[in-house]
Design an enzyme around this catalytic site. Structure first.
Site, short mmCIF file in Angstrom:
data_model
loop_
_atom_site.label_atom_id
_atom_site.label_comp_id
_atom_site.label_asym_id
_atom_site.label_seq_id
_atom_site.Cartn_x
_atom_site.Cartn_y
_atom_site.Cartn_z
N SER A 1 -10.66 -0.78 3.05
CA SER A 1 -9.58 -0.67 4.11
C SER A 1 -9.51 0.21 4.47
O SER A 1 -9.25 1.27 4.05
CB SER A 1 -8.39 -1.80 4.03
OG SER A 1 -9.29 -2.78 3.33
N ARG B 1 1.10 -1.08 0.49
CA ARG B 1 -0.39 0.00 -0.21
C ARG B 1 0.79 1.14 0.34
O ARG B 1 0.73 2.35 0.68
CB ARG B 1 -0.90 0.35 1.66
CG ARG B 1 -2.33 -1.19 1.39
CD ARG B 1 -2.52 -0.77 -0.18
NE ARG B 1 -3.86 -1.35 0.53
CZ ARG B 1 -4.48 -2.62 -0.47
NH1 ARG B 1 -3.15 -3.45 -0.65
NH2 ARG B 1 -5.79 -3.57 0.20
N GLU C 1 -5.23 3.57 6.58
CA GLU C 1 -4.89 2.87 4.76
C GLU C 1 -5.04 4.93 3.95
O GLU C 1 -4.70 5.18 2.96
CB GLU C 1 -5.33 2.39 4.34
CG GLU C 1 -4.94 1.57 3.04
CD GLU C 1 -5.83 0.59 2.14
OE1 GLU C 1 -6.40 1.20 1.61
OE2 GLU C 1 -5.86 -0.60 2.71
N1 EPU Z 1 -11.18 -11.37 9.55
C1 EPU Z 1 -11.64 -11.02 10.36
N2 EPU Z 1 -13.48 -9.99 10.69
C2 EPU Z 1 -13.55 -9.20 10.03
C3 EPU Z 1 -12.65 -8.92 8.87
C4 EPU Z 1 -11.38 -9.97 8.65
O1 EPU Z 1 -11.97 -12.05 11.40
O2 EPU Z 1 -14.03 -8.55 9.76
C5 EPU Z 1 -9.65 -11.75 9.30
C6 EPU Z 1 -10.52 -13.08 9.22
O3 EPU Z 1 -9.39 -13.97 9.21
C7 EPU Z 1 -10.14 -13.30 7.51
C8 EPU Z 1 -8.35 -12.36 7.07
O4 EPU Z 1 -8.83 -11.00 8.66
O5 EPU Z 1 -9.75 -14.24 6.91
C9 EPU Z 1 -8.92 -11.33 5.65
O6 EPU Z 1 -9.62 -11.19 5.71
P1 EPU Z 1 -10.11 -10.31 4.15
O7 EPU Z 1 -9.58 -11.21 2.97
O8 EPU Z 1 -11.08 -9.80 3.77
O9 EPU Z 1 -9.14 -9.39 3.58
P2 EPU Z 1 -8.26 -8.25 4.58
O10 EPU Z 1 -6.95 -8.49 4.72
O11 EPU Z 1 -8.88 -7.93 5.80
C10 EPU Z 1 -7.26 -7.10 2.83
C11 EPU Z 1 -7.02 -6.01 1.61
C12 EPU Z 1 -8.85 -5.06 1.02
C13 EPU Z 1 -8.54 -6.24 -0.03
C14 EPU Z 1 -8.70 -8.10 1.04
C15 EPU Z 1 -8.71 -8.91 0.13
C16 EPU Z 1 -5.69 -4.45 3.73
C17 EPU Z 1 -5.17 -3.00 4.26
N3 EPU Z 1 -6.85 -4.97 3.40
O12 EPU Z 1 -7.98 -6.94 3.11
O13 EPU Z 1 -8.05 -4.22 0.18
O14 EPU Z 1 -9.69 -6.58 -0.48
O15 EPU Z 1 -7.35 -7.93 1.58
O16 EPU Z 1 -7.28 -9.44 -0.34
O17 EPU Z 1 -4.11 -4.57 3.16
C18 EPU Z 1 -8.75 -2.00 0.64
O18 EPU Z 1 -7.03 -1.62 0.46
O19 EPU Z 1 -9.51 -0.95 0.60
C19 EPU Z 1 -9.28 -3.21 0.47
C20 EPU Z 1 -10.47 -3.38 -0.15
#
Ligand code: EPU
Length: 335
Positions: A234, A160, A331
């Site tokens: 995010s 990012r 972010e």
């Molecule tokens: N999780 C929870 N509770 C929640 C959300 C997430 O426990 O409410 C945990 C779960 O273990 C889940 C893990 O977090 O398996 C990962 O969640 P998710 O796959 O939704 O991804 P993220 O890490 O929360 C990142 C990016 C997103 C991107 C997704 C998918 C960042 C800051 N965010 O989110 O990007 O779509 O991965 O690759 O790195 C953005 O940057 O605006 C964005 C949406």
């Protein structure tokens, strides 16, 4: 180029905040950029408005980059160089590359925002980042008044982040992005959620179109549509912490996930897990909440002000620090 005064930014930010800019100008060509020098400072460069939280009216000029155009710049047996001007909508561009059957950004389907701002924060999702396919960025240098080319290495991408957000912040306005996309793509389904979505769709040998469909289904099930519920995706980055600290925390919180990173001895912890387990998922305070299906997404439930959203983010951040000893970092840009 027409300068508007006291202009509303409500339709230009995905939090849907009714803030105003002292001056506003829409840039539709590189020629227009040569005149920005005359505009009152401070300046704020606006693309799709999907990564900005305005906490107050903007006292200077909002420069809205809306240069359009896209096409194929060159190709060989394996790849095509596909370009888009900065004002092109990101998801429309992904669809265009899929229509051309070119692979590389199918995992990045449905990300809000424009092409020109995508490299600034090295957008990423489901195991892919824009840096993986980026050939070149062209940007207008506000100091020399020339367009300069940056190779992928020169953009110094990391999670990012890029020079456009770091050391060179404020100097360049990205005008064009060129991606190297594959004519015989190998799909990336390494991200667990994609694999399970594809199985539930009954697809065993996915192509790029299937992967894009799976990504769209996952995003639609978890992430709120900014047209319905104001948000910027995010709100925080996933923190990268020392592996030994993570292990200690995981002895106490046995369900806490952690992911390997490129950096030796450092792991990434999902901020969504931290926020959910600090008790903030889907818990509204006034007009704001962390989203009920994805705790990392700050949402405007109705008529929230930028300050209410910002205060909530700080409340959540403090609570995560108190509960886990981990400091979250925004972010989204806050102005
Ligand atoms: N999780 C929870 N509770 C929640 C959300 C997430 O426990 O409410 C945990 C779960 O273990 C889940 C893990 O977090 O398996 C990962 O969640 P998710 O796959 O939704 O991804 P993220 O890490 O929360 C990142 C990016 C997103 C991107 C997704 C998918 C960042 C800051 N965010 O989110 O990007 O779509 O991965 O690759 O790195 C953005 O940057 O605006 C964005 C949406």
């Amino acid at each position: 180029m027409i300068v508007q005064h006291n202009a509303s930014l409500k339709s230009l930010n995905t939090f849907g905040l009714d803030v105003r800019a002292n001056s506003y100008v829409r840039i539709s060509s590189i020629e227009d950029l040569k005149h920005v020098e005359e505009l009152p400072k401070p300046w704020f460069i606006l693309g799709g408005g999907s990564n900005i939280l305005f906490t107050k009216d903007f006292p200077g000029t909002v420069i809205h980059v809306d240069i359009r155009g896209r096409g194929i710049e060159g190709e060989n047996k394996n790849d095509a160089l596909v370009y888009g001007m900065a004002g092109e909508n990101w998801h429309e561009f992904v669809r265009y590359t899929l229509q051309l059957s070119l692979g590389g950004i199918e995992n990045l389907a449905l990300i809000p925002g424009n092409l020109g701002t995508a490299p600034v924060q090295n957008i990423g999702a489901y195991g892919v980042e824009i840096k993986d396919v980026l050939e070149r960025v062209e940007a207008f240098d506000l100091i020399t008044q020339d367009v300069k080319c940056f190779s992928c290495a020169e953009c110094r991408f990391s999670y990012r982040n890029s020079i456009f957000k770091g050391s060179e912040k404020g100097r360049y306005i990205i005008t064009k992005v060129v991606l190297r996309l594959s004519k015989s793509p190998t799909v990336n389904t390494s991200y667990g959620a994609i694999q399970s979505e594809l199985s539930s769709m009954g697809i065993v040998q996915p192509d790029i179109h299937d992967v894009a469909r799976a990504v769209i289904r996952i995003r639609m099930s978890k992430l709120p549509d900014p047209a319905m519920l104001g948000n910027c995706g995010s709100f925080f980055k996933n923190p990268i912490i020392n592996a030994s600290v993570a292990e200690r925390l995981q002895r106490e919180h046995t369900t806490m996930p952690s992911y390997q990173t490129q950096r030796e001895g450092m792991v990434k912890i999902p901020a969504g897990w931290l926020i959910e387990n600090a008790g903030w998922k889907g818990k509204p305070i006034g007009n704001v909440s962390m989203h009920k299906h994805q705790a990392l997404v700050l949402v405007n439930l109705g008529n929230a002000t930028g300050n209410e959203l910002y205060e909530h983010a700080q409340r959540v951040k403090q609570s995560v620090t108190e509960t886990f000893g981990i400091d979250l970092e925004e972010e989204v840009n806050v102005l």
